[in-house]
Design a protein around this motif. Structure first.
Motif, PDB file in Angstrom:
ATOM      1  N   GLU A   1     -41.384 -36.513  -3.372  1.00 62.25           N
ATOM      2  CA  GLU A   1     -39.937 -36.325  -3.391  1.00 62.25           C
ATOM      3  C   GLU A   1     -39.321 -36.623  -2.025  1.00 62.25           C
ATOM      4  OE1 GLU A   1     -37.970 -35.879  -6.083  1.00 62.25           O
ATOM      5  OE2 GLU A   1     -39.862 -36.170  -7.139  1.00 62.25           O
ATOM      6  N   SER A   2     -40.019 -36.259  -0.979  1.00 60.56           N
ATOM      7  CA  SER A   2     -39.558 -36.534   0.379  1.00 60.56           C
ATOM      8  C   SER A   2     -39.449 -38.038   0.605  1.00 60.56           C
ATOM      9  CB  SER A   2     -40.518 -35.900   1.393  1.00 60.56           C
ATOM     10  OG  SER A   2     -40.159 -36.233   2.696  1.00 60.56           O
ATOM     11  N   GLN A   3     -40.421 -38.792   0.125  1.00 64.41           N
ATOM     12  CA  GLN A   3     -40.390 -40.253   0.264  1.00 64.41           C
ATOM     13  C   GLN A   3     -39.208 -40.839  -0.498  1.00 64.41           C
ATOM     14  OE1 GLN A   3     -42.326 -42.221   2.271  1.00 64.41           O
ATOM     15  NE2 GLN A   3     -40.873 -43.810   1.689  1.00 64.41           N
ATOM     16  N   LYS A   4     -38.936 -40.313  -1.689  1.00 65.48           N
ATOM     17  CA  LYS A   4     -37.796 -40.803  -2.472  1.00 65.48           C
ATOM     18  C   LYS A   4     -36.490 -40.577  -1.706  1.00 65.48           C
ATOM     19  CE  LYS A   4     -39.773 -40.101  -7.068  1.00 65.48           C
ATOM     20  NZ  LYS A   4     -39.690 -39.287  -8.304  1.00 65.48           N
ATOM     21  N   ILE A   5     -36.352 -39.418  -1.098  1.00 68.08           N
ATOM     22  CA  ILE A   5     -35.144 -39.105  -0.333  1.00 68.08           C
ATOM     23  C   ILE A   5     -35.018 -40.041   0.872  1.00 68.08           C
ATOM     24  CG2 ILE A   5     -34.074 -37.344   1.151  1.00 68.08           C
ATOM     25  CD1 ILE A   5     -35.175 -35.263  -0.870  1.00 68.08           C
ATOM     26  N   ARG A   6     -36.125 -40.291   1.572  1.00 65.59           N
ATOM     27  CA  ARG A   6     -36.096 -41.207   2.717  1.00 65.59           C
ATOM     28  C   ARG A   6     -35.738 -42.621   2.278  1.00 65.59           C
ATOM     29  NH1 ARG A   6     -40.807 -38.491   3.935  1.00 65.59           N
ATOM     30  NH2 ARG A   6     -42.096 -40.323   3.587  1.00 65.59           N
ATOM     31  N   ASP A   7     -36.273 -43.035   1.132  1.00 63.03           N
ATOM     32  CA  ASP A   7     -35.956 -44.369   0.618  1.00 63.03           C
ATOM     33  C   ASP A   7     -34.464 -44.492   0.303  1.00 63.03           C
ATOM     34  OD1 ASP A   7     -38.585 -45.132   0.847  1.00 63.03           O
ATOM     35  OD2 ASP A   7     -39.041 -44.913  -1.301  1.00 63.03           O
ATOM     36  N   LYS A   8     -33.883 -43.453  -0.308  1.00 59.53           N
ATOM     37  CA  LYS A   8     -32.450 -43.470  -0.598  1.00 59.53           C
ATOM     38  C   LYS A   8     -31.641 -43.524   0.685  1.00 59.53           C
ATOM     39  CE  LYS A   8     -32.450 -41.164  -5.053  1.00 59.53           C
ATOM     40  NZ  LYS A   8     -32.043 -39.987  -5.813  1.00 59.53           N
ATOM     41  N   ALA A   9     -32.039 -42.754   1.672  1.00 59.20           N
ATOM     42  CA  ALA A   9     -31.329 -42.755   2.957  1.00 59.20           C
ATOM     43  C   ALA A   9     -31.433 -44.130   3.614  1.00 59.20           C
ATOM     44  CB  ALA A   9     -31.892 -41.670   3.873  1.00 59.20           C
ATOM     45  N   ASP A  10     -32.613 -44.717   3.603  1.00 60.50           N
ATOM     46  CA  ASP A  10     -32.803 -46.049   4.184  1.00 60.50           C
ATOM     47  C   ASP A  10     -31.926 -47.077   3.477  1.00 60.50           C
ATOM     48  OD1 ASP A  10     -34.651 -45.091   5.989  1.00 60.50           O
ATOM     49  OD2 ASP A  10     -36.399 -45.855   4.911  1.00 60.50           O
ATOM     50  N   SER A  11     -31.839 -46.969   2.154  1.00 55.49           N
ATOM     51  CA  SER A  11     -31.018 -47.893   1.383  1.00 55.49           C
ATOM     52  C   SER A  11     -29.554 -47.761   1.786  1.00 55.49           C
ATOM     53  CB  SER A  11     -31.190 -47.601  -0.109  1.00 55.49           C
ATOM     54  OG  SER A  11     -30.328 -48.401  -0.867  1.00 55.49           O
TER      55      SER A  11
ATOM     56  N   LYS B   1     -53.685 -26.060  -6.513  1.00 54.67           N
ATOM     57  CA  LYS B   1     -52.247 -25.897  -6.725  1.00 54.67           C
ATOM     58  C   LYS B   1     -51.468 -26.209  -5.437  1.00 54.67           C
ATOM     59  CE  LYS B   1     -52.325 -22.612 -10.526  1.00 54.67           C
ATOM     60  NZ  LYS B   1     -51.971 -21.267 -10.988  1.00 54.67           N
ATOM     61  N   ALA B   2     -52.008 -25.788  -4.323  1.00 53.30           N
ATOM     62  CA  ALA B   2     -51.363 -26.058  -3.042  1.00 53.30           C
ATOM     63  C   ALA B   2     -51.342 -27.564  -2.772  1.00 53.30           C
ATOM     64  CB  ALA B   2     -52.071 -25.321  -1.910  1.00 53.30           C
ATOM     65  N   LYS B   3     -52.464 -28.249  -3.031  1.00 56.41           N
ATOM     66  CA  LYS B   3     -52.528 -29.693  -2.842  1.00 56.41           C
ATOM     67  C   LYS B   3     -51.524 -30.401  -3.748  1.00 56.41           C
ATOM     68  CE  LYS B   3     -57.315 -30.404  -1.348  1.00 56.41           C
ATOM     69  NZ  LYS B   3     -58.597 -31.001  -1.727  1.00 56.41           N
ATOM     70  N   ASP B   4     -51.440 -29.959  -4.998  1.00 53.50           N
ATOM     71  CA  ASP B   4     -50.514 -30.551  -5.953  1.00 53.50           C
ATOM     72  C   ASP B   4     -49.065 -30.345  -5.496  1.00 53.50           C
ATOM     73  OD1 ASP B   4     -49.901 -31.878  -8.445  1.00 53.50           O
ATOM     74  OD2 ASP B   4     -49.267 -29.906  -9.221  1.00 53.50           O
ATOM     75  N   ALA B   5     -48.759 -29.155  -5.031  1.00 46.73           N
ATOM     76  CA  ALA B   5     -47.405 -28.856  -4.554  1.00 46.73           C
ATOM     77  C   ALA B   5     -47.052 -29.722  -3.346  1.00 46.73           C
ATOM     78  CB  ALA B   5     -47.277 -27.374  -4.202  1.00 46.73           C
ATOM     79  N   VAL B   6     -47.978 -29.857  -2.408  1.00 45.80           N
ATOM     80  CA  VAL B   6     -47.728 -30.687  -1.229  1.00 45.80           C
ATOM     81  C   VAL B   6     -47.573 -32.150  -1.646  1.00 45.80           C
ATOM     82  CG1 VAL B   6     -48.761 -31.564   0.895  1.00 45.80           C
ATOM     83  CG2 VAL B   6     -48.811 -29.112   0.408  1.00 45.80           C
ATOM     84  N   SER B   7     -48.389 -32.591  -2.581  1.00 46.38           N
ATOM     85  CA  SER B   7     -48.291 -33.971  -3.058  1.00 46.38           C
ATOM     86  C   SER B   7     -46.915 -34.227  -3.686  1.00 46.38           C
ATOM     87  CB  SER B   7     -49.400 -34.249  -4.064  1.00 46.38           C
ATOM     88  OG  SER B   7     -49.262 -35.554  -4.579  1.00 46.38           O
TER      89      SER B   7
END
Length: 108
Positions: free
Chosen positions: A19-29, A8-14
């Motif tokens: 989601e963190s990558q999606k936010i960074r991609d939006k910021a980069d855009s 469960k911890a691995k799944d949560a971190v994944s």
């Protein structure tokens, strides 16, 4: 039980990392879009400056060939009128670039 907690911890971190990558991609855009807008504005401003400088040299050339003070006055008045019209158009174009919102990629 420990394995379930670890999974469960691995799944949560994944999920967090995804989601963190999606936010960074939006910021980069957004940064790329802003940079693109600023770059376009700078290029236009430089082109306008070059055109205005060239117009000044054209004025000087016309004034050199003027035959009398009346012609000098007419050449200068015509130049001022043309430059005011050109500068008004330049300001309108720059204003539209400033007020144009950056493109947003809704797919990210």
């Amino acid at each position: 039980m420990a394995q379930t907690t670890l999974d469960k911890a691995k799944d949560a971190v994944s999920k967090y990392m995804t989601e963190s990558q999606k936010i960074r991609d939006k910021a980069d855009s957004g940064v790329r879009a802003t940079y693109s807008s600023v770059k376009e504005m700078n290029e236009k401003a430089a082109a306008y400056a070059e055109a205005n400088i060239a117009a000044g040299f054209e004025l000087a050339q016309r004034l050199l060939h003027a035959k009398d003070p009346q012609e000098i006055g007419a050449v200068y008045q015509n130049h001022l009128k043309e430059q005011m019209e050109k500068m008004a158009e330049q300001f309108r174009e720059l204003g539209s670039l400033i007020s144009k919102p950056p493109p947003v990629d809704l797919n990210k």
